[in-house]
Write a protein that holds these residues in place. Structure first.
Motif, mmCIF file in Angstrom:
data_model
loop_
_atom_site.group_PDB
_atom_site.id
_atom_site.type_symbol
_atom_site.label_atom_id
_atom_site.label_comp_id
_atom_site.label_asym_id
_atom_site.label_seq_id
_atom_site.Cartn_x
_atom_site.Cartn_y
_atom_site.Cartn_z
ATOM 1 N N GLY A 2 0.814 -1.210 0.000
ATOM 2 C CA GLY A 2 0.000 0.000 0.000
ATOM 3 C C GLY A 2 0.843 1.253 0.000
ATOM 4 N N ALA A 3 2.033 1.180 0.555
ATOM 5 C CA ALA A 3 2.921 2.337 0.590
ATOM 6 C C ALA A 3 3.511 2.624 -0.780
ATOM 7 N N ARG A 4 3.459 1.682 -1.683
ATOM 8 C CA ARG A 4 4.046 1.845 -3.001
ATOM 9 C C ARG A 4 3.089 2.453 -4.014
ATOM 10 N N VAL A 5 1.850 2.679 -3.618
ATOM 11 C CA VAL A 5 0.863 3.218 -4.543
ATOM 12 C C VAL A 5 1.235 4.659 -4.867
ATOM 13 N N ALA A 6 1.322 4.965 -6.146
ATOM 14 C CA ALA A 6 1.652 6.328 -6.556
ATOM 15 C C ALA A 6 0.461 7.232 -6.271
ATOM 16 N N ARG A 7 0.746 8.334 -5.669
ATOM 17 C CA ARG A 7 -0.317 9.264 -5.319
ATOM 18 C C ARG A 7 -0.210 10.499 -6.206
ATOM 19 N N ASP A 8 -1.354 11.024 -6.576
ATOM 20 C CA ASP A 8 -1.383 12.230 -7.395
ATOM 21 C C ASP A 8 -1.024 13.428 -6.542
ATOM 22 N N THR A 9 -0.377 14.391 -7.165
ATOM 23 C CA THR A 9 -0.085 15.617 -6.431
ATOM 24 C C THR A 9 -1.393 16.359 -6.208
ATOM 25 N N PRO A 10 -1.545 16.954 -5.044
ATOM 26 C CA PRO A 10 -2.806 17.641 -4.768
ATOM 27 C C PRO A 10 -3.002 18.814 -5.713
ATOM 28 N N ALA A 11 -4.210 18.953 -6.163
ATOM 29 C CA ALA A 11 -4.525 20.051 -7.076
ATOM 30 C C ALA A 11 -4.578 21.362 -6.301
ATOM 31 N N LYS A 12 -4.254 22.438 -6.996
ATOM 32 C CA LYS A 12 -4.319 23.749 -6.373
ATOM 33 C C LYS A 12 -5.782 24.055 -6.069
ATOM 34 N N PRO A 13 -6.073 24.398 -4.832
ATOM 35 C CA PRO A 13 -7.476 24.618 -4.482
ATOM 36 C C PRO A 13 -8.038 25.839 -5.209
ATOM 37 N N ASP A 14 -9.263 25.698 -5.600
ATOM 38 C CA ASP A 14 -9.942 26.820 -6.239
ATOM 39 C C ASP A 14 -10.379 27.790 -5.158
ATOM 40 N N VAL A 15 -9.940 29.034 -5.294
ATOM 41 C CA VAL A 15 -10.255 30.044 -4.302
ATOM 42 C C VAL A 15 -11.197 31.059 -4.934
ATOM 43 N N ASP A 16 -12.158 31.442 -4.172
ATOM 44 C CA ASP A 16 -13.084 32.458 -4.645
ATOM 45 C C ASP A 16 -12.301 33.728 -4.977
ATOM 46 N N PRO B 45 -6.826 37.875 -3.082
ATOM 47 C CA PRO B 45 -5.795 38.775 -2.532
ATOM 48 C C PRO B 45 -5.289 38.333 -1.160
ATOM 49 N N VAL B 46 -6.171 37.779 -0.359
ATOM 50 C CA VAL B 46 -5.755 37.298 0.961
ATOM 51 C C VAL B 46 -4.790 36.122 0.800
ATOM 52 N N VAL B 47 -5.109 35.225 -0.092
ATOM 53 C CA VAL B 47 -4.241 34.069 -0.332
ATOM 54 C C VAL B 47 -2.882 34.525 -0.855
ATOM 55 N N ASP B 48 -2.898 35.482 -1.786
ATOM 56 C CA ASP B 48 -1.633 36.000 -2.326
ATOM 57 C C ASP B 48 -0.789 36.646 -1.238
ATOM 58 N N ASN B 49 -1.424 37.424 -0.363
ATOM 59 C CA ASN B 49 -0.687 38.064 0.727
ATOM 60 C C ASN B 49 -0.115 37.042 1.691
ATOM 61 N N LEU B 50 -0.869 35.999 1.978
ATOM 62 C CA LEU B 50 -0.358 34.961 2.871
ATOM 63 C C LEU B 50 0.819 34.220 2.233
ATOM 64 N N GLN B 51 0.746 33.994 0.927
ATOM 65 C CA GLN B 51 1.861 33.331 0.263
ATOM 66 C C GLN B 51 3.105 34.201 0.286
#
Length: 95
Positions: free
Chosen positions: A19-33, A38-44
């Motif tokens: 089970g540890a060998r299962v390839a996992r997809d990279t998480p998709a970038k969350p869709d932000v309203d 601007p809040v997300v950009d400032n936090l980044q």
């Protein structure tokens, strides 16, 4: 019956190990309203590696300054204690 249980246990262990060998997809970038973008950009920007390095450097400088200040304070307290001891010895000798 015990043989079946042992086989089942071995199959379960192999399944867990694989089970540890299962390839996992990279998480998709969350869709932000768009309202919150601007809040997300400032936090980044706030938590960028450059800012983290600046904070780390300032923290190390403050720690170093705090250590120097505490050493100076300790020396002053020790000196004051020695002075009090000398004054007490002088008062006892005078009495």
């Amino acid at each position: 019956m015990a043989k079946i249980a042992v086989v089942f246990l071995l199959v379960a262990i192999v399944a867990i190990c694989n089970g540890a060998r299962v390839a996992r997809d990279t998480p998709a970038k969350p869709d932000v309203d768009p309202l919150f973008q601007p809040v997300v950009d400032n936090l980044q920007k706030l938590f960028s590696q450059e800012n983290i390095d600046k904070v780390r450097a300032e923290t190390e400088a403050l720690i170093k300054k705090g250590q120097e200040t505490s050493e100076n304070a300790l020396d002053a307290i020790i000196e004051y204690g020695k002075k009090l001891q000398e004054d007490l010895k002088k008062k006892k000798a005078a009495a």
